[in-house]
Design a protein around this motif. Sequence first.
Motif, short mmCIF file in Angstrom:
data_model
loop_
_atom_site.label_atom_id
_atom_site.label_comp_id
_atom_site.label_asym_id
_atom_site.label_seq_id
_atom_site.Cartn_x
_atom_site.Cartn_y
_atom_site.Cartn_z
N PHE A 189 7.75 10.23 7.05
CA PHE A 189 8.82 9.26 7.21
C PHE A 189 8.25 7.85 7.35
CE2 PHE A 189 12.37 7.43 9.92
CZ PHE A 189 13.23 7.27 8.85
N ALA A 190 7.15 7.70 8.12
CA ALA A 190 6.51 6.39 8.29
C ALA A 190 5.94 5.89 6.97
CB ALA A 190 5.41 6.48 9.35
N LEU A 191 5.26 6.79 6.25
CA LEU A 191 4.68 6.39 4.97
C LEU A 191 5.76 6.06 3.94
CD1 LEU A 191 1.71 8.93 4.68
CD2 LEU A 191 1.62 6.53 5.35
N GLY A 192 6.88 6.72 4.05
CA GLY A 192 8.01 6.41 3.17
C GLY A 192 8.53 5.00 3.40
N ILE A 193 8.54 4.56 4.68
CA ILE A 193 8.93 3.18 4.98
C ILE A 193 7.94 2.21 4.33
CG2 ILE A 193 9.13 1.47 6.84
CD1 ILE A 193 10.18 3.71 8.64
N MET A 194 6.66 2.54 4.43
CA MET A 194 5.62 1.68 3.87
C MET A 194 5.78 1.53 2.35
SD MET A 194 1.48 2.21 3.64
CE MET A 194 1.09 2.20 5.38
N ARG A 195 6.13 2.63 1.66
CA ARG A 195 6.26 2.61 0.21
C ARG A 195 7.32 1.63 -0.27
NH1 ARG A 195 4.22 6.58 -3.03
NH2 ARG A 195 3.15 8.32 -2.02
N LYS A 196 8.31 1.37 0.57
CA LYS A 196 9.45 0.54 0.14
C LYS A 196 9.25 -0.95 0.43
CE LYS A 196 12.74 4.34 0.75
NZ LYS A 196 13.90 4.84 1.52
N TRP A 197 8.11 -1.31 1.02
CA TRP A 197 7.88 -2.72 1.31
C TRP A 197 7.76 -3.53 0.03
CZ3 TRP A 197 3.52 -1.63 5.40
CH2 TRP A 197 4.11 -1.21 6.59
N SER A 198 8.44 -4.67 -0.01
CA SER A 198 8.31 -5.59 -1.13
C SER A 198 7.04 -6.42 -0.97
CB SER A 198 9.53 -6.52 -1.19
OG SER A 198 9.52 -7.38 -0.05
N PRO A 208 0.83 -1.21 0.00
CA PRO A 208 0.00 0.00 0.00
C PRO A 208 0.86 1.26 0.00
CG PRO A 208 -0.70 -1.51 1.72
CD PRO A 208 0.59 -2.02 1.20
N ALA A 209 0.31 2.33 -0.56
CA ALA A 209 1.00 3.62 -0.50
C ALA A 209 -0.03 4.70 -0.27
CB ALA A 209 1.77 3.89 -1.79
N ALA A 210 0.34 5.69 0.51
CA ALA A 210 -0.56 6.80 0.80
C ALA A 210 0.28 8.05 1.00
CB ALA A 210 -1.37 6.50 2.06
N SER A 211 -0.34 9.17 0.75
CA SER A 211 0.26 10.45 1.11
C SER A 211 -0.73 11.16 2.03
CB SER A 211 0.56 11.29 -0.13
OG SER A 211 -0.60 11.42 -0.93
N ALA A 212 -0.23 11.83 3.02
CA ALA A 212 -1.12 12.47 3.99
C ALA A 212 -0.50 13.76 4.48
CB ALA A 212 -1.39 11.53 5.17
N ARG A 213 -1.35 14.74 4.75
CA ARG A 213 -0.89 16.01 5.31
C ARG A 213 -1.85 16.41 6.43
NH1 ARG A 213 0.90 20.76 1.36
NH2 ARG A 213 2.43 19.14 0.95
N PHE A 214 -1.27 16.78 7.55
CA PHE A 214 -2.06 17.24 8.69
C PHE A 214 -2.00 18.77 8.74
CE2 PHE A 214 -1.52 12.89 9.76
CZ PHE A 214 -2.44 12.56 10.72
N GLU A 215 -3.09 19.38 9.18
CA GLU A 215 -3.11 20.82 9.42
C GLU A 215 -3.85 21.05 10.73
OE1 GLU A 215 -2.12 24.17 9.73
OE2 GLU A 215 -1.53 23.45 7.73
N THR A 216 -3.16 21.72 11.66
CA THR A 216 -3.74 21.97 12.98
C THR A 216 -3.99 23.45 13.24
OG1 THR A 216 -1.59 22.20 14.05
CG2 THR A 216 -2.49 19.96 13.87
N SER A 258 7.10 13.64 10.55
CA SER A 258 7.14 12.31 11.19
C SER A 258 6.32 11.30 10.40
CB SER A 258 6.60 12.40 12.62
OG SER A 258 7.39 13.27 13.40
N TYR A 259 5.10 11.72 10.02
CA TYR A 259 4.23 10.76 9.34
C TYR A 259 4.72 10.44 7.93
CZ TYR A 259 -0.08 8.16 8.54
OH TYR A 259 -0.98 7.16 8.29
N ALA A 299 -1.54 25.29 13.91
CA ALA A 299 -0.47 25.61 14.86
C ALA A 299 0.87 25.21 14.25
CB ALA A 299 -0.70 24.88 16.19
N ALA A 300 1.95 25.57 14.96
CA ALA A 300 3.30 25.35 14.43
C ALA A 300 3.67 23.87 14.37
CB ALA A 300 4.31 26.11 15.29
N ASP A 301 2.92 23.02 15.11
CA ASP A 301 3.31 21.61 15.15
C ASP A 301 2.92 20.84 13.89
OD1 ASP A 301 0.59 21.48 15.49
OD2 ASP A 301 0.65 20.24 17.30
N SER A 302 2.19 21.47 12.95
CA SER A 302 1.79 20.78 11.71
C SER A 302 3.01 20.23 10.97
CB SER A 302 0.99 21.72 10.80
OG SER A 302 -0.23 22.07 11.39
N ALA A 303 4.07 21.05 10.89
CA ALA A 303 5.27 20.63 10.16
C ALA A 303 5.90 19.40 10.80
CB ALA A 303 6.28 21.78 10.10
N MET A 304 5.97 19.40 12.13
CA MET A 304 6.55 18.26 12.84
C MET A 304 5.73 16.99 12.62
SD MET A 304 6.07 16.19 15.71
CE MET A 304 5.00 17.15 16.77
#
Length: 732
Positions: free
Chosen positions: A152-161, A130-138, A149-150, A140-145
């Motif tokens: 990076f997690a989705l990037g790991i998922m994209r590389k699964w064989s 599976p592959a997904a792209s996601a963006r959070f908006e709050t 983080s997320y 507040a300044a923590d949106s970028a963080m």
Amino acid sequence: MYCAIIGDLVQSKNISIEERNTVQKNLISLLVDVNRRFSVHIAADFTIALGDEFQGLLKESAVSLRVIDRIASEMHPYEVRFGVGIGDMRTTIDPRNTLAADGSAYHFAREAITGLKNDGDGILASKAAPAASARFETGAADSAMINMSYSFALGIMRKWSVKQWQTIRAVVDSGNRQSEAALLLNLGKSTVTRNLQAARYADYLKITSTLENYLRDTYDTAATASVRLQQAINLIDSAGYFMRVEVDYDLALEKYLEALSIRKACIRGGDERVAESLDYVGDAYLKKGDGKAALPYYEDAAAMRRAIGVGEALAARSMYNIGRAKQAMGLYKDALRCFSDAAGMWERALGSEHPDTAGAYFGIAEAHGSLGDYAQSMEWHERALAVREKVLGEQHPDTADSYSGIAYINLLTGEFSATLEWLYKTLHINEKVYGANHVDTAAIYYCMGVVCNSMGQYSEAMEWHEKALSIRENILGKGHPDTAKSYIGIAAVCENQHLVAKAIEWYEKAKMVYEKTLGAEHPDMAALLNNMAVAYTLLKDYSKAIECCFESLTINEKTFNANNVNTAANYHNIACVYSEMNDYDIALEWYSKAADATVETLGDDHPNMARIFTGIAIVYDNKRLYENAYNLHIKAMSINENSLGTNHPNTAKTYAFIANTLYNMHKYKDAQDWNLKAIDVFENTLADNYVEYINVCNNIATTYDAIGMPIEAGLYRDKLREITNNTYISNR
């Protein structure tokens, strides 16, 4: 704070019209599943908004990661992008109409998904995982963080064989138990571990878990402990509905596990509510046919109750549940001890006429039955039934369970008329309470099939088994132990209809399920191997037959006492194989062991003794000890007539065996009398016993020749030609 999610399919315009219709139907079905699965956390249901775009509103932002993971996994190989907004709502929320809702949560979600679209599609999903792209908006300044983080997690998922994704999916489906995933994938546990390490699955889980905790602590703090504990209650209620009504044990288990997690987080130290949730998780695993997975939850609940010092009634509950898990695992002696202890505790705490106490009596009866102690089993079943009928009434499902338990013991002791009487009482209640398409009703259909097969009514037996199988496969799936039982039931009917190759196919399907769910040393596996030994003997594959016999015997000797109905069946089958191999002296030794064990456990007038007498008689026939053979055939016939009746195929087979022995003794007229008795039975059940009919027809013709009556012999040969040319027979 609320959490709005807006999602759509990446490059959906490039999907063909035909494929697009299928994809959209799948998406609609998936959103229905998401609404059911996360119902406690949803403020407004997920629904299609426009084209391939969908949206929904959550009460808590921390759950958004699990929702995204679910949708992305199920929509694979299509990539999905998600805009997630965390904020307030200005309008009244309609739980069934998310499209009418408005507020900063939706504004932020729209802003997030628009930003993703403006950034372009990026790397499209491969066919591997599976592959997904996601963006959070709050806002507040923590949106970028959060997004860093997320991503990076989705990037790991994209590389699964493909292999890594299959492994991860199996681990998730197995409740994160790698040993169970290894069985599902037919891989070694070390291979599963290596696949997970190569996929960086631990890193993926750590990132998503940390992010989930951050969202909960930062934005879901309004959910106080009391609110969260109420969510746990709602989850338990919802799980109960899926256990009893929807019969979706996987979803029920997921909800019970989430409720357990909430209670553990909100309640410090030992508490009965946590113990209760541990029991619920165990119950779900038991319904899935996995006693091994259920046991540690029940044991943890028992340990917690001991630590906090509960009364005997709750302590008995834990002991009873551990007994149920042990029974499912085939550890019948351990189960019997647990049920007996629970019964004693409940008798002291609640009295001997309480439904819980009756449940313990029922457990004792089941354990005794599994151990082959049928007299004790019947005694405890009757004791449980007396309480249930008095306290719960004759139409209660628990009372129906007692009826079916008594029916099963009657079946095992060869009392077929009584078996049917009790089963029909059970069936009437189950169809009324659960409906015709429920797994509990299917269990009775299965039992009806077993009884009809034992009575020689093979066509009816197949109808009942197919009815049960259809329900079990649709509701429980093809990998459930109860479904495997239906495979075995059908195989047994095929075997009696001389469709032995087909029977082996069904047995092999059941064996694959048992290996993955019950394990190689479960008593049910031993019973299956014993059945397979009979089939291989009929196919004259004696090496496989002997192998199955001794595998089964090894399991049974570990589980039961030496003289037990199960080991007796092993001894009998081993004897049969050696008899077919013309090793008559060895066969007689095993028949002697089978007879001793059968007399000790079932008595000398049980149909199983008739089978043993017949087997020994056949050995004597082959050794030309016809007087000895004749006497044993007469003994077998007497038992079959008394227990099965004169119109049962097994009784007719003993008539044919007697005729064959008398023929060998040159007593042709006496032999013909027995042949004619046999043919009367087989003629009335031709569809189920055509092979026996043909054999006896041939014997009658041969015997008439020996008597010197060629005209009569010719008539039966005409019958033989007619039946063998019959369309029904040729289609077989």
